[in-house]
Every structure is written in C-alpha cells, then in structure tokens.
Motif scaffolding. Structure first.
Motif, short mmCIF file in Angstrom:
data_model
loop_
_atom_site.label_atom_id
_atom_site.label_comp_id
_atom_site.label_asym_id
_atom_site.label_seq_id
_atom_site.Cartn_x
_atom_site.Cartn_y
_atom_site.Cartn_z
N ALA A 1 0.82 -1.21 0.00
CA ALA A 1 0.00 0.00 0.00
C ALA A 1 0.86 1.26 0.00
N VAL A 2 1.94 1.26 0.77
CA VAL A 2 2.83 2.42 0.80
C VAL A 2 3.49 2.61 -0.57
N ALA A 3 3.96 1.54 -1.17
CA ALA A 3 4.61 1.63 -2.48
C ALA A 3 3.64 2.15 -3.54
N VAL A 4 2.39 1.72 -3.46
CA VAL A 4 1.39 2.17 -4.43
C VAL A 4 1.07 3.64 -4.24
N ARG A 5 1.07 4.11 -2.98
CA ARG A 5 0.80 5.54 -2.73
C ARG A 5 1.92 6.44 -3.24
N HIS A 6 3.11 5.86 -3.41
CA HIS A 6 4.28 6.66 -3.82
C HIS A 6 4.93 6.01 -5.03
N PRO A 7 4.27 6.06 -6.18
CA PRO A 7 4.76 5.31 -7.35
C PRO A 7 6.08 5.81 -7.91
N LYS A 8 6.49 7.02 -7.55
CA LYS A 8 7.75 7.56 -8.07
C LYS A 8 8.93 7.31 -7.14
N ARG A 9 8.67 6.69 -6.01
CA ARG A 9 9.73 6.36 -5.06
C ARG A 9 10.09 4.89 -5.17
N SER A 10 11.30 4.54 -4.76
CA SER A 10 11.75 3.15 -4.75
C SER A 10 11.78 2.63 -3.32
N PHE A 11 11.32 1.40 -3.14
CA PHE A 11 11.19 0.83 -1.81
C PHE A 11 11.92 -0.50 -1.72
N ILE A 12 12.30 -0.85 -0.49
CA ILE A 12 12.81 -2.18 -0.16
C ILE A 12 11.75 -2.82 0.72
N VAL A 13 11.22 -3.94 0.26
CA VAL A 13 10.15 -4.64 0.97
C VAL A 13 10.70 -5.95 1.51
N SER A 14 10.47 -6.20 2.80
CA SER A 14 11.00 -7.41 3.43
C SER A 14 9.89 -8.09 4.23
N GLY A 15 10.27 -8.84 5.27
CA GLY A 15 9.28 -9.59 6.01
C GLY A 15 8.95 -10.89 5.31
N ARG A 16 10.00 -11.68 5.00
CA ARG A 16 9.84 -12.94 4.26
C ARG A 16 9.09 -12.72 2.96
N ALA A 17 9.45 -11.63 2.27
CA ALA A 17 8.72 -11.20 1.07
C ALA A 17 9.14 -11.94 -0.19
#
Length: 331
Positions: free
Chosen positions: A256-272
């Motif tokens: 949800a956070v990544a979708v709200r900020h489509p121009k930013r790059s994210f690192i997603v973890s938590g056994r992802a």
C-alpha cells in the motif's frame, strides 16, 4: 544464477543485521566471513548493520561503532570482491537504552511516554549534533569503500522517535536535516536508503497518524525507503514476522505504501521473497533471515530460514548470532 521468480527487474538487498561478531567494538574475522559468504553477483547490495555512529550508543554490548579501524575496509572489500555492493546501516540508540528480551511487551504506553520524555530533552543544538554524527559516520563509511549508506530510523531507536511528529515537536527539523544528509550522500556519488517502521505495535498510537508519518518519511530524498515495522520494546513480532497473519499484514501495508508513492523506490522485506513477483514495480526485495540461514539462498530459494529463532541472540541472552543450520567457524 538467481533462481527466484519475479526478480529479473528488481534489486535484492541483504538487510542490516547486528551479528554480534565484534571484538572491542570493531568487526572481527567472523564478521568479515559472514558477509563474504552471503555476497554474490546475485545480490545487489549487502547492508551491514546495526552500526553505531561516532559518539552514538549501541543497542547492546555487541554492537560495532564505525571508526578508523582498517577492518571496515576489509568488510567492504569482502562484499565487493564477492560481487555485491557494500552497504552500511548507521544507527544510534541513547545512553541507558536497554532492549527488551521478550518479543511482546505489556507496557507500550510507558514506552511511548518515555520516548516523549527523551526527545523533549534534546535541544535544537543536540539535534544538529546528532545529524552531524550521521554525516561523520557516512564520511568514514565512504572512506572505507562502502557504496550504499542506510540511515536507521526504525524500531524505536533514537531517530525513529525524533522524526515522528506524534513524539517530537521538532520532528520537521530532523526530517529536514535528514533530507540534507540524503542530498549530501548523492553529491558524493553514494546510494542511500532510509529504514522506517510502518508501525510501532501500539494499536492506539498506530491508528492515529501512522499513514501520515509514513508519507512524510517517504517524501525524503533517499534513493530507497526500506519498509520495516515494529518498535523493539513494544512488539518485536513486527520486526521479525513469522506468524502468517503478521506476515500478510506487513506485506499488504508495504504494498500500500509503495502504491501511494509510485515515483519512489522501496525495499520490501518480512519474508517477502515468496511474493516477489506480486510486488509493485517500484518495490525491491529485502532478505534477512533466509540468507542468514543459507548463504546460497538466492540460488536455492526453497531452502531458507526454518524459524528456529537462534538468530535472535539478544533475546536469548547470547552474545552473537547463530543458526541451527550452520556448521563451521561462524556457528
């Protein structure tokens, strides 16, 4: 060759972990070997953590502090020579900080009250000195050969308190200072990231402004926002998710956070890693426990962490990380 589905267009990070492999405050040979064994051309960046800035405070007695010791250069070189970009996670707690041994506390209100009291003791000059310590730490790290610098503003450590308007009336000033730090790192040709906690684990507190707090931090000009969750002294289950419902909630909120900020790059973890193919295109993969357990996990994605919990060494009263799957010198 990387064998995990959905990663052809994503970067993979080994996220910061405090191994405890230190001698007199500096990494030792076990530390160097730990990161060398887990680095490869399949891994974009290995971020060593939880590294204390000069003049800062560690989260436990086994936390290293960045300094002039040449061992830091050996760490960076070991990662680079194995095929990954060397990164470092800079952090600080505060004098007298003591991490909880239990995974879930019953005194979350007290933890937040103590946090407010702590931040109110910091003057504007104190805040300026603190952010300058992170710049000094970054300068040292760059000199040792690290090419990625992560600022740790998560898990209830000092920066995570100072950047939050709900806890600190001067939070906007701290965020401005972090923005300046991110700009400076970019000017040095250094990639950067900011680690944040999506939630603290205190339900009432999280319901009042968590999304706004996330969005303010996602607006800072770091190259990546590393999405973690939980405060160590409130609910460690959010930091180290294992139960299916906690893993799912972490995944959905990160997306949800990544979708709200489509121009930013994210690192997603938590056994992802199991859901890598379903992540938004601006989300990259962070791996920790699976790669701790099996240094070859990226080539053997079916063979990762088995939730034996030996890696939670502080909670178990030990001095350094371990894993039931290991054999050899680092076990």
């Amino acid at each position: 060759m990387i064998a995990m589905a959905g990663l052809s267009d994503r970067r993979v990070f080994f996220l910061g972990v405090n191994t405890g492999f230190v001698t007199e405050g500096d990494p030792d040979c076990r530390y160097v070997d730990f990161y060398r064994e887990r680095s490869s051309s399949n891994l974009y960046c290995a971020i060593v953590g939880n590294v204390v800035v000069p003049g800062g405070y560690g989260s436990n007695r086994s936390t290293p502090t960045i300094g002039s010791s040449p061992v830091w250069g050996r760490v960076a070189a070991a990662i680079s020579d194995a095929g990954s970009n060397p990164g470092v996670q800079l952090a600080t707690a505060w004098k007298g900080y003591q991490g909880a041994r239990k995974f879930l506390t019953t005194n979350g209100d007290q933890v937040l009250d103590q946090a407010r009291s702590l931040v109110h003791q910091h003057s504007r000059a104190d805040l300026a000195r603190l952010t300058e310590a992170f710049r000094t730490g970054g300068t040292l790290a760059i000199g040792h050969g690290f090419r990625h610098v992560q600022i740790h503003a998560a898990h209830g450590y000092l920066l995570s308190l100072l950047v939050d308007d709900r806890l600190n009336p001067h939070a906007a000033y701290v965020r401005d200072e972090l923005a300046s730090l991110a700009d400076w790192l970019r000017s040095q040709g250094i990639e950067s990231s900011l680690r944040i906690s999506l939630r603290t684990g205190h339900s009432a507190f999280d319901e009042e402004g968590a999304e706004r707090a996330q969005d303010l931090l996602c607006g800072l000009p770091f190259d990546f926002i590393d999405l973690s969750s939980g405060f160590y002294n409130i609910d460690k289950r959010l930091i180290y998710p294992a139960r299916p419902e906690i893993l799912l909630a972490r995944h959905l909120e990160s997306v949800a956070v990544a979708v709200r900020h489509p121009k930013r790059s994210f690192i997603v973890s938590g056994r992802a890693s199991a859901n890598a193919a379903a992540l938004p295109t601006n989300a990259h993969l962070g791996i920790c426990r699976d790669l701790i357990a099996n240094p070859a996990f990226l080539a053997e994605p079916h063979d990762g962490c088995r939730n034996a919990n030996k890696c939670h060494y502080y909670s178990r009263g030990e001095d350094h990380i371990s894993c039931v799957r290991w054999s050899g010198t680092t076990s």
